[in-house]
Design a protein around this motif. Structure first.
Motif, short mmCIF file in Angstrom:
data_model
loop_
_atom_site.label_atom_id
_atom_site.label_comp_id
_atom_site.label_asym_id
_atom_site.label_seq_id
_atom_site.Cartn_x
_atom_site.Cartn_y
_atom_site.Cartn_z
N ILE A 126 -1.75 7.79 3.62
CA ILE A 126 -1.67 6.34 3.38
C ILE A 126 -0.30 5.81 3.75
N MET A 127 0.75 6.53 3.37
CA MET A 127 2.11 6.09 3.68
C MET A 127 2.34 6.09 5.20
N VAL A 170 0.84 -1.20 0.00
CA VAL A 170 0.00 0.00 0.00
C VAL A 170 0.88 1.25 0.00
N GLY A 171 1.86 1.27 0.89
CA GLY A 171 2.77 2.42 0.95
C GLY A 171 3.55 2.62 -0.32
N THR A 217 3.12 5.98 -7.26
CA THR A 217 2.09 6.72 -8.01
C THR A 217 2.31 8.23 -7.87
N PHE A 218 2.57 8.65 -6.65
CA PHE A 218 2.80 10.06 -6.37
C PHE A 218 4.00 10.58 -7.15
N LEU A 257 -4.32 15.51 -3.15
CA LEU A 257 -3.79 14.20 -3.52
C LEU A 257 -2.54 13.89 -2.71
N SER A 258 -1.69 14.91 -2.53
CA SER A 258 -0.45 14.71 -1.77
C SER A 258 -0.76 14.39 -0.31
N CYS A 293 1.45 4.01 -3.22
CA CYS A 293 1.21 5.45 -3.07
C CYS A 293 2.45 6.26 -3.43
N PHE A 327 -3.48 12.95 0.78
CA PHE A 327 -4.03 11.59 0.80
C PHE A 327 -2.92 10.55 0.75
N CYS A 328 -1.96 10.72 -0.19
CA CYS A 328 -0.86 9.77 -0.33
C CYS A 328 0.00 9.73 0.92
#
Length: 501
Positions: free
Chosen positions: A254-255, A198-199, A205-206, A247-248, A202, A250-251
């Motif tokens: 998640i991280m 998951v990390g 993708t980022f 978006l940043s 993210c 959110f990522c």
């Protein structure tokens, strides 16, 4: 965006400062540094070209005063381009190596795994604006390529490296997903893979959203003068700038969650085994009650036998019988005390351990207590696998297995023998085998040896609880116990422990 970068760096320092570093930690730190370099270099590059502050404002949330300072700074723009390229390539290299080491885990990656990083170094060289200009001058002076052909060659190389860098991130990620799907023997490892995935998804993708165009030369050559013309990066569509901060966040969240989640997994895992420890205590309650009752009866028998010994001094035959009763009572009481002590010590604390190192220490300590006519050998796998174990209890399990092996050898016609300890890795299991060349056992007996109080031995000290103890301890480790034996051909007992990285 600038504040997110600073927060991410601070968080990374906090996490790594509180945890011991291994090779994957260094690669993760390298990827964070590379990502930060790329982002800060991009901000400086946009400022030096004095591009639209509106875009930069939404993208970085940079105050106007800071923006003006960056615009009028005396930083060499070519060095800024180099800074961006170094950061981007460092991110790709470290992410790639992080995933490779994560996949290999306890094994050392093959030399071929490092070869893809060579092209990253080539990119760093060829995407340097000064080298780009010098190469153009050389091809022009030697009349090797014309202006259009030279630029066409560079564009082809640029298109190739974009795909190449993407594959360096995607292919190991696919292997990680496959490894996650395969890992089923230990829940904590499966969850560890999941939250790492998951990390990583993210982070990658980022990065690709922001730097899919990098590394790049970011310049073109004015044909006649070889003067460098600086170009605007081919960045994300303008409408994304407005959602990019969200978006940043959110990522980053998640991280953050993925990183912190693993720290709680170990606690959960310990809690699960604490529950199993409680179940084990309940199961042993009956044994403790039985041993206590037997001990009281045996003490009464011992007391009465001592009275008989005093009374029967003149009767030799009966005196011998009374002494036998007294000795058996003492031996049985000692055995009950030993069993009670073992049950009392069943507090399981699981910690990651290197199995080869553990076996090496165990055998070195065991050699001194071995009978002179029995040889203890061991052979370790060329890998050095890790497993969650309680070293004290696994050591006691091996003691029981070696004791049984010694008795099996001594029960044969030839009291001399060999005991071999072997470690190996098969699929997701670390296997510790203890093999002896003793009398072996028949198949119908093999299915019963792990049952409590089952024994085929006739000695007063053999109660049949040793291997049942081994099975209980290995079950708590989420492992398996296996016996392989043939009559007069020896016995092998294997304990299988879930493998971790």
């Amino acid at each position: 965006m600038l504040y997110i970068t600073v927060l991410f760096l601070v968080f990374a320092i906090f996490v790594f400062a509180k945890n011991p570093l291994n090779i994957t930690s260094y690669f993760l730190i390298g990827s964070i540094i590379g990502w930060s370099m790329s982002l800060l270099g991009l901000l400086q590059y946009l400022a030096k070209l004095n591009l639209s502050y509106v875009i930069v404002k939404y993208f970085f949330y940079v105050p106007f005063g800071v923006w003006n300072d960056l615009v009028y700074s005396e930083v060499n723009i070519i060095n800024v381009i180099r800074f961006i390229n170094i950061g981007t390539l460092l991110f790709v290299a470290c992410m790639y190596l992080y995933m490779i080491y994560f996949i290999y885990g306890y094994r050392k990656p093959r030399l071929a795994s490092y070869i893809p990083c060579i092209l990253l170094v080539v990119q760093l060289i060829l995407y340097d604006p000064e080298i780009y200009r010098e190469l153009y001058k050389i091809t022009l002076s030697l009349n090797i390529l014309g202006y259009d052909a030279f630029n066409s060659l560079y564009k082809s190389f640029y298109s190739f490296t974009k795909v190449y860098n993407l594959l360096m991130l995607i292919i190991p990620l696919i292997f990680l997903i496959m490894e996650f799907l395969r890992r089923k023997n230990l829940p904590i490892i499966r969850e560890y893979y999941f939250f790492n995935l998951v990390g990583l998804l993210c982070i990658i993708t980022f990065h690709l959203i922001t730097f899919s165009w990098a590394p790049a030369i970011l310049v073109s050559i004015y044909q006649r003068t070889t003067y460098l013309i600086y170009e605007q990066p081919k960045m994300i569509p303008s409408f994304i700038y407005y959602i990019y901060p969200y978006l940043s966040v959110f990522c980053f969240t998640i991280m953050l969650f993925a990183t912190l989640k693993y720290k709680s997994l170990k606690k959960v895992y310990s809690s699960e085994h604490h529950s199993k420890h409680k179940i084990l205590k309940k199961n042993n309650f009956g044994i403790r009650a039985l041993s206590h009752s037997l001990k009281n009866q045996l003490l009464a028998i011992q007391f009465e036998s001592e009275i008989l010994i005093d009374e029967l001094k003149d009767n030799t035959d009966l005196l011998e019988t009374a002494n036998t009763i007294n000795n058996i009572s003492k031996q049985t009481i000692e055995r009950l005390n030993e069993m009670h002590k073992r049950i009392q010590s069943q507090s399981i604390i699981l910690e990651p351990a290197y199995i080869n190192d553990f076996i090496d220490d165990f055998v070195n300590n065991q050699v001194a207590s071995m009978p002179n006519d029995i040889l203890l050998n061991y052979k370790l796998t060329s890998l050095n696998p890790r497993a969650f174990i309680d070293e004290e209890h696994i050591g006691e399990c091996l003691n029981v297995m070696i004791k049984n092996a010694i008795e099996a050898i001594e029960a044969g016609d030839d009291a001399s023998g060999i005991i071999n300890i072997l470690t190996e890795v098969i699929n997701d299991w670390v296997i510790i085998s203890v093999h002896d060349n003793g009398i072996g056992m028949e198949k119908e007996i093999q299915s019963k040896i792990f049952e409590a109080f089952y024994t085929t031995k006739t000695g007063d000290n053999n109660w049949g609880i040793g291997l049942s103890y081994v099975k209980q301890i290995i079950d708590i480790h989420n492992g398996n116990t296996v016996v392989e034996s043939s009559k007069n051909k020896g016995t092998t007992i294997k304990i299988m422990l879930p493998l971790i990285m």
